[in-house]
Design a protein around this motif. Structure first.
Motif, PDB file in Angstrom:
ATOM      1  N   THR A 197     -37.656 -53.701 -13.850  1.00 43.24           N
ATOM      2  CA  THR A 197     -38.052 -53.774 -15.258  1.00 43.24           C
ATOM      3  C   THR A 197     -37.176 -54.180 -16.137  1.00 43.24           C
ATOM      4  O   THR A 197     -37.089 -55.343 -16.790  1.00 43.24           O
ATOM      5  N   HIS A 198     -35.724 -54.118 -15.936  1.00 46.50           N
ATOM      6  CA  HIS A 198     -34.773 -54.732 -16.561  1.00 46.50           C
ATOM      7  C   HIS A 198     -34.577 -56.070 -16.478  1.00 46.50           C
ATOM      8  O   HIS A 198     -34.316 -56.863 -17.257  1.00 46.50           O
ATOM      9  N   ALA A 199     -34.567 -56.349 -15.006  1.00 48.79           N
ATOM     10  CA  ALA A 199     -34.462 -57.725 -14.589  1.00 48.79           C
ATOM     11  C   ALA A 199     -35.423 -58.598 -15.120  1.00 48.79           C
ATOM     12  O   ALA A 199     -35.471 -59.859 -15.322  1.00 48.79           O
ATOM     13  N   ALA A 200     -36.955 -58.138 -15.066  1.00 50.30           N
ATOM     14  CA  ALA A 200     -38.016 -58.714 -15.712  1.00 50.30           C
ATOM     15  C   ALA A 200     -37.782 -59.003 -16.950  1.00 50.30           C
ATOM     16  O   ALA A 200     -38.174 -60.457 -17.405  1.00 50.30           O
ATOM     17  N   VAL A 201     -37.315 -58.239 -17.826  1.00 51.16           N
ATOM     18  CA  VAL A 201     -37.126 -58.524 -19.117  1.00 51.16           C
ATOM     19  C   VAL A 201     -36.076 -59.727 -19.413  1.00 51.16           C
ATOM     20  O   VAL A 201     -36.099 -60.737 -20.211  1.00 51.16           O
ATOM     21  N   LEU A 202     -34.854 -59.663 -18.759  1.00 49.46           N
ATOM     22  CA  LEU A 202     -34.110 -60.814 -18.774  1.00 49.46           C
ATOM     23  C   LEU A 202     -34.688 -62.070 -18.352  1.00 49.46           C
ATOM     24  O   LEU A 202     -34.231 -63.147 -18.597  1.00 49.46           O
ATOM     25  N   ASN A 203     -35.553 -62.150 -17.271  1.00 52.92           N
ATOM     26  CA  ASN A 203     -36.181 -63.393 -16.875  1.00 52.92           C
ATOM     27  C   ASN A 203     -37.573 -63.921 -17.464  1.00 52.92           C
ATOM     28  O   ASN A 203     -37.796 -64.624 -16.884  1.00 52.92           O
ATOM     29  N   ALA A 204     -37.792 -63.079 -18.532  1.00 54.18           N
ATOM     30  CA  ALA A 204     -39.211 -63.463 -18.947  1.00 54.18           C
ATOM     31  C   ALA A 204     -39.397 -64.952 -19.356  1.00 54.18           C
ATOM     32  O   ALA A 204     -38.490 -65.349 -20.395  1.00 54.18           O
ATOM     33  N   GLY A 205     -40.298 -65.703 -18.974  1.00 55.08           N
ATOM     34  CA  GLY A 205     -40.486 -66.806 -19.334  1.00 55.08           C
ATOM     35  C   GLY A 205     -39.755 -68.066 -18.451  1.00 55.08           C
ATOM     36  O   GLY A 205     -39.992 -69.237 -19.035  1.00 55.08           O
TER      37      GLY A 205
END
Length: 299
Positions: A197-205
């Motif tokens: 989840t943390h990685a997903a937030v950083l990679n958003a968009g």
């Protein structure tokens, strides 16, 4: 055997790491070749287990495969065990890979807090550091927030991170499968899912994918589903030891990675390195491993 200059590392050019890695995977196949100079491999190549053997072995691999594979992954421990002269060889390997046009993921698994994590980040991610490749493996088990100095510096310099998430060692579940609950029950979110989840937030968009990836073993079976880890949402590269000859074929990869398979970068070391020492044998083994990974992940 050529040698890269061990001087200060140049800044990565152009696009962020995730985009550069995606392009390299499309061009060469989803294969990362580990540079793991085990004493047994040095012996098999007829080389001494000392700094001279370490240097000869490592630079032969880069000379043979540079510009032919998506990335190299030198394991820092096998250089560090030779002391400061071994680290100097690691600097040469990173420079030689850069000169050959190949990405380098430095597998150092660093993780600490505050100024210490900041110092690790400067060593492996800062422009001008001879130990800075294109990406670094990091350990989040002091809390994902402890990685903030590495995240910030990687973002600023266009480099990437691979965060340990689900590993194949039998002890890994003790931490990675643990569930964080707010009410003392067993209901909650697993540590592995939180990392994703943390990685997903950083990679958003990010397109075609972000620069903060995860390390997910290819032989972990149903651990992704069991921990509720959403690898598709990560939108970043997934570094996967254990693809192909090391144990995981198409069926196992479908179970582990599902729809995220196209973002998987298969890591192979001994399956390729064991074919040496001739350049021709290394190239042939890497070509076979890349084809096998492509068939399993993108077929």
């Amino acid at each position: 055997m050529s040698a890269g200059s061990p001087g200060a590392a140049a800044a990565p050019s152009g696009a962020p790491f995730g985009a550069r890695l995606a392009a390299a995977m499309d061009e060469h196949g989803p294969l990362c070749v580990g540079i793991d100079p085990h004493a047994s491999l040095l012996h098999a190549w007829g080389l001494p287990d000392d700094v001279s053997g370490l240097r000869e072995f490592s630079l032969r691999v880069v000379d043979a495969l540079g510009g032919r594979v998506a990335a190299f992954k030198p394991q820092a421990a096998f250089f560090e065990r030779h002391g400061s002269r071994g680290l100097a060889v690691l600097e040469e390997v990173i420079a030689a890979a850069r000169a050959a046009g190949s990405l380098t993921i430095v597998d150092a698994k660093r993780g600490d807090i505050g100024s210490t994590m900041g110092a690790y980040a400067e060593a492996f991610l800062a422009d001008g550091s001879p130990l800075a490749g294109d990406a670094l493996t990091v350990s989040p088990y002091l809390g994902f927030g402890s990685l903030a100095p590495a995240v910030e510096l990687a973002t600023a310099t266009g480099r990437g991170l691979f965060v340990l998430c689900l590993t194949s060692n039998k002890e890994g579940f003790e931490v990675q499968h643990a569930v964080r609950s707010e009410d003392g029950t067993e209901r909650g979110t697993s540590v592995a899912a939180l990392m994703a989840t943390h990685a997903a937030v950083l990679n958003a968009g990010a397109e075609p994918m972000g620069s903060v990836g995860l390390v997910v073993g290819a032989t972990i079976g149903d651990a992704v589903a069991a921990t509720g880890t959403d690898l598709v949402a990560v939108n970043g590269p997934l570094l996967a030891p254990g693809v192909g000859a090391q144990g995981a074929g198409e069926r196992e990869l479908a179970t582990t990675f599902g729809e995220a398979r196209r973002n998987v970068l298969a890591s192979s070391s001994r399956a390729v390195l064991g074919a040496g020492p001739t350049p021709e044998a290394l190239v042939s083994a890497a070509r076979d491993a890349a084809r096998e990974a492509t068939d399993a992940l993108r077929g």
